[in-house]
Scaffold this motif. Structure first.
Motif, PDB file in Angstrom:
ATOM      1  N   LEU A 211     -23.864 -12.656  -6.546  1.00 29.89           N
ATOM      2  CA  LEU A 211     -22.495 -12.153  -6.641  1.00 29.89           C
ATOM      3  C   LEU A 211     -22.465 -10.643  -6.858  1.00 29.89           C
ATOM      4  N   THR A 212     -23.376 -10.127  -7.639  1.00 26.22           N
ATOM      5  CA  THR A 212     -23.452  -8.683  -7.865  1.00 26.22           C
ATOM      6  C   THR A 212     -23.821  -7.964  -6.571  1.00 26.22           C
ATOM      7  N   GLU A 213     -24.725  -8.538  -5.789  1.00 31.25           N
ATOM      8  CA  GLU A 213     -25.093  -7.950  -4.503  1.00 31.25           C
ATOM      9  C   GLU A 213     -23.899  -7.951  -3.543  1.00 31.25           C
ATOM     10  N   LEU A 214     -23.140  -9.062  -3.510  1.00 38.51           N
ATOM     11  CA  LEU A 214     -21.937  -9.116  -2.673  1.00 38.51           C
ATOM     12  C   LEU A 214     -20.936  -8.045  -3.095  1.00 38.51           C
ATOM     13  N   ALA A 215     -20.792  -7.849  -4.398  1.00 36.71           N
ATOM     14  CA  ALA A 215     -19.860  -6.842  -4.910  1.00 36.71           C
ATOM     15  C   ALA A 215     -20.277  -5.451  -4.477  1.00 36.71           C
ATOM     16  N   SER A 216     -21.553  -5.137  -4.582  1.00 33.47           N
ATOM     17  CA  SER A 216     -22.019  -3.786  -4.239  1.00 33.47           C
ATOM     18  C   SER A 216     -21.942  -3.516  -2.740  1.00 33.47           C
ATOM     19  N   LYS A 217     -22.083  -4.549  -1.916  1.00 30.95           N
ATOM     20  CA  LYS A 217     -22.004  -4.387  -0.466  1.00 30.95           C
ATOM     21  C   LYS A 217     -20.587  -4.531   0.068  1.00 30.95           C
ATOM     22  N   GLY A 218     -19.654  -5.039  -0.762  1.00 32.86           N
ATOM     23  CA  GLY A 218     -18.281  -5.257  -0.312  1.00 32.86           C
ATOM     24  C   GLY A 218     -18.156  -6.394   0.676  1.00 32.86           C
ATOM     25  N   GLU A 219     -19.077  -7.358   0.620  1.00 34.67           N
ATOM     26  CA  GLU A 219     -19.057  -8.483   1.552  1.00 34.67           C
ATOM     27  C   GLU A 219     -18.097  -9.569   1.081  1.00 34.67           C
TER      28      GLU A 219
END
Length: 130
Positions: free
Chosen positions: A67-75
């Motif tokens: 979820l943190t990776e999705l947040a940082s990528k804006g996916e």
């Protein structure tokens, strides 16, 4: 008598993220009242709706990192809240599609208990099944 064995599942893609400590949706459907020279309150204009939610996830699995990776990528991602079993929920299922994390609060380290990561999100598409 309600069946208290019911539980909610929150899915990220095809994988289930459990347990969810809390899931708080907010539906905002604003309206503006219209007035005329002849009378008050003659109608209304419906403004665009917004669906937001906050969820807390125990920080013990890879779901927090995902979820943190999705947040940082804006996916975008989808979250599905489904009835596991029982009949004590208002909706049989709820699907939040095209979700984006708007803010993430990874957890503090705690001495006892499980740390919680909190995610504020918005959903561009919501489906309900009663």
């Amino acid at each position: 008598m309600p069946d208290w064995n019911t539980r909610l599942e929150v899915k990220l893609g095809d994988s289930t993220i459990t347990p969810i400590s809390s899931f708080t949706p907010t539906f905002n459907v604003p309206h503006t009242v219209l007035h005329s020279i002849e009378a008050d309150n003659v109608g209304f204009v419906r403004q665009p709706f917004t669906f937001t939610f906050v969820m807390a996830v125990p920080a013990v699995a890879s779901a927090v990192a995902d979820l943190t990776e999705l947040a940082s990528k804006g996916e975008e991602f989808a979250i599905v809240v489904a009835e596991k079993k029982g009949t004590d929920w208002a909706f049989d299922s709820m699907k939040f599609a095209r979700c984006v994390v708007t803010s993430a609060n990874p957890s503090n380290v705690v001495i006892d208990g499980v740390p919680q990561a909190s995610f504020s999100c918005l959903a561009l598409d919501v489906g309900l099944e009663a």
